[in-house]
Design a protein around this motif. Structure first.
Motif, mmCIF file in Angstrom:
data_model
loop_
_atom_site.group_PDB
_atom_site.id
_atom_site.type_symbol
_atom_site.label_atom_id
_atom_site.label_comp_id
_atom_site.label_asym_id
_atom_site.label_seq_id
_atom_site.Cartn_x
_atom_site.Cartn_y
_atom_site.Cartn_z
ATOM 1 N N ASP A 1 -36.488 8.835 51.861
ATOM 2 C CA ASP A 1 -35.255 9.551 51.504
ATOM 3 C C ASP A 1 -35.606 10.572 50.434
ATOM 4 O O ASP A 1 -35.769 10.233 49.265
ATOM 5 N N ASN A 2 -35.729 11.831 50.841
ATOM 6 C CA ASN A 2 -36.125 12.902 49.931
ATOM 7 C C ASN A 2 -34.956 13.822 49.621
ATOM 8 O O ASN A 2 -35.115 15.025 49.456
ATOM 9 N N THR A 3 -33.749 13.262 49.545
ATOM 10 C CA THR A 3 -32.552 14.021 49.170
ATOM 11 C C THR A 3 -31.994 13.450 47.876
ATOM 12 O O THR A 3 -31.557 12.298 47.844
ATOM 13 N N PRO A 4 -32.054 14.202 46.769
ATOM 14 C CA PRO A 4 -32.530 15.590 46.666
ATOM 15 C C PRO A 4 -34.051 15.683 46.755
ATOM 16 O O PRO A 4 -34.761 14.723 46.465
ATOM 17 N N ALA A 5 -34.517 16.866 47.133
ATOM 18 C CA ALA A 5 -35.945 17.098 47.306
ATOM 19 C C ALA A 5 -36.677 17.038 45.965
ATOM 20 O O ALA A 5 -36.077 17.177 44.902
ATOM 21 N N ALA B 1 -35.088 11.293 41.808
ATOM 22 C CA ALA B 1 -33.729 11.317 41.258
ATOM 23 C C ALA B 1 -33.135 9.912 41.307
ATOM 24 O O ALA B 1 -32.144 9.657 41.995
ATOM 25 N N ASN C 1 -31.338 7.722 44.263
ATOM 26 C CA ASN C 1 -31.056 8.670 45.347
ATOM 27 C C ASN C 1 -32.274 8.855 46.252
ATOM 28 O O ASN C 1 -32.126 9.220 47.418
ATOM 29 N N ASN C 2 -33.463 8.644 45.713
ATOM 30 C CA ASN C 2 -34.679 8.776 46.512
ATOM 31 C C ASN C 2 -35.225 7.396 46.856
ATOM 32 O O ASN C 2 -35.102 6.443 46.079
#
Length: 399
Positions: free
Chosen positions: A251-255, A277, A280-281
């Motif tokens: 999961d690379n959102t946010p990058a 983040a 989130n990642n």
């Protein structure tokens, strides 16, 4: 549990207060629990589990597996004694620990002024001259000292472990190693030490002849004290190759998230570090080629982690009821769950910036949440949050 035996049924069998299970194999550890049932056939929950290692007549065969000197499941304290009762009043008791969900041994006394030791049930030394890998679990909130009593080619030695961030070693009767200043944090920690290697590092050329006992100072709890010649395991990541093969950011959102292999001075080894983040990642560990582990033999998982923020660990498993994630979070309670996600708490204090090692029985954790659902295979380690991880491994129940 693979087998069941009805030992009393009021309609068909006379009452018996004991039962002998025959035909067990030497060199194997068996696990037992009881259930009761009413006239309608409704069964109770399982009792506390007990285990028994079946030993044969051949000493060499006896030493090939694991000898458990204490797992506390008999509810007793046989083999324990207070070797230093000054000041008087120290106690050794067998208690149930809800966090561990098992019986454990607890020591009450005046801190490290009192000392406790484990021999055989009759008080004699272990005299184990074949197995030099020791493992134990402990839960301490104060200072402690662990002494492993060994006889060596150069005489008697105590290989000693303390809550320090350095190794003092030593050339005399006492050899000193540090287990980390964070270890008396009130959480359960499992330690595995190669006694031969620890002695050799301090005193090259000195060989262990036999291991004779487990000594400890300080008030706290211990469990699962055992010796083995080896612990069958698969290490999926120890980071010592300096690489990150097998890892990917799922999961690379946010990058911008990263996975790097770094040296951690506190852990004194290479480790895997995640930058991103927060939760989130997400990051996951498969095999080097990216494929699933497909491990259908080993269901005990162990990993170490160092986090200063929120995290979630997911163990990817395939079960008889479909896909599941057995999930661990920094909480003081277990949410369990009947669906794809099963939730356990590892303690709200665990994101404290210190290294913690966790050992979980995946089969037991799934069974507690979803009775009757069996793990078929373990397929990967997933984690959310920025921090460090190391020594991710699977082993079988006997270890």
């Amino acid at each position: 549990y693979n087998n069941s035996i009805t030992v009393y049924d009021s309609a068909t069998q006379p009452l018996q207060l004991s039962y002998t299970v025959a035909g067990l194999s030497e060199g194997t550890t068996y696990y037992f629990a009881l259930k009761t049932f009413d006239q309608a056939g409704q069964e109770s929950d399982y009792s506390v589990e007990v285990s028994k290692s079946i030993e044969g007549d051949n000493d060499d065969n006896n030493m090939n597996g694991v000898i458990v000197y204490e797992d506390a499941e008999d509810g007793l304290t046989f083999g324990w004694e207070i070797y230093d009762n000054t000041p008087a009043g120290a106690e050794i008791i067998n208690v149930f620990d809800s966090e561990r969900d098992s019986q454990v041994i607890e020591f009450y006394g005046a801190g490290t002024n009192n000392g406790y030791c484990l021999r055989l049930e009759d008080g004699s030394k272990w005299h184990n001259n074949k197995q030099f890998l020791i493992q134990w679990s402990m839960k301490y909130s104060e200072d402690y000292v662990v002494y492993i009593d060994v006889e060596t080619t150069e005489g008697h030695r105590y290989i000693t472990y303390k809550p320090l961030d350095y190794n003092a070693l030593g050339t005399g009767e006492y050899v000193f190693y540090g287990l980390g200043t964070q270890t008396p944090d009130g959480a359960w920690h499992t330690f595995t030490r190669d006694l031969k290697a620890d002695l050799q590092s301090a005193q090259p050329g000195n060989e262990i002849l036999e291991v004779n006992g487990f000594f400890i100072r300080g008030s706290g709890m211990v469990d699962n004290i055992k010796l083995s010649s080896s612990i069958p395991q698969i290490v999926y990541e120890d980071a010592e190759d300096g690489l990150t093969f097998g890892w990917k950011i799922y999961d690379n959102t946010p990058a911008g998230a990263e996975i790097i292999n770094v040296f951690d001075s506190e852990h004194d080894s290479q480790v895997i570090e995640f930058y991103g983040a927060g939760t989130n990642n997400g990051y996951c560990l498969r095999l080097e080629d990216g494929s699933k582990w497909h491990n259908n033999k080993q269901f005990i998982i162990q990993w170490s982690m160092k986090y200063s923020e929120n995290y979630t660990v997911y163990i990817d498993v395939e079960t008889s009821d479909g896909h599941r994630y057995i999930t661990y979070q920094p909480l003081d309670y277990n949410a369990l769950g009947t669906g794809e996600y099963v939730f356990y708490g590892l303690g709200a204090q665990t994101p404290d910036g210190a290294w913690h090692t966790f050992t979980r029985d995946l089969k037991a954790d799934l069974q507690s949440a979803q009775p009757g659902n069996e793990i078929l295979e373990v397929n990967g380690f997933f984690i959310r949050g920025s921090g460090m991880a190391d020594n991710i491994k699977l082993f079988n129940r006997q270890s």
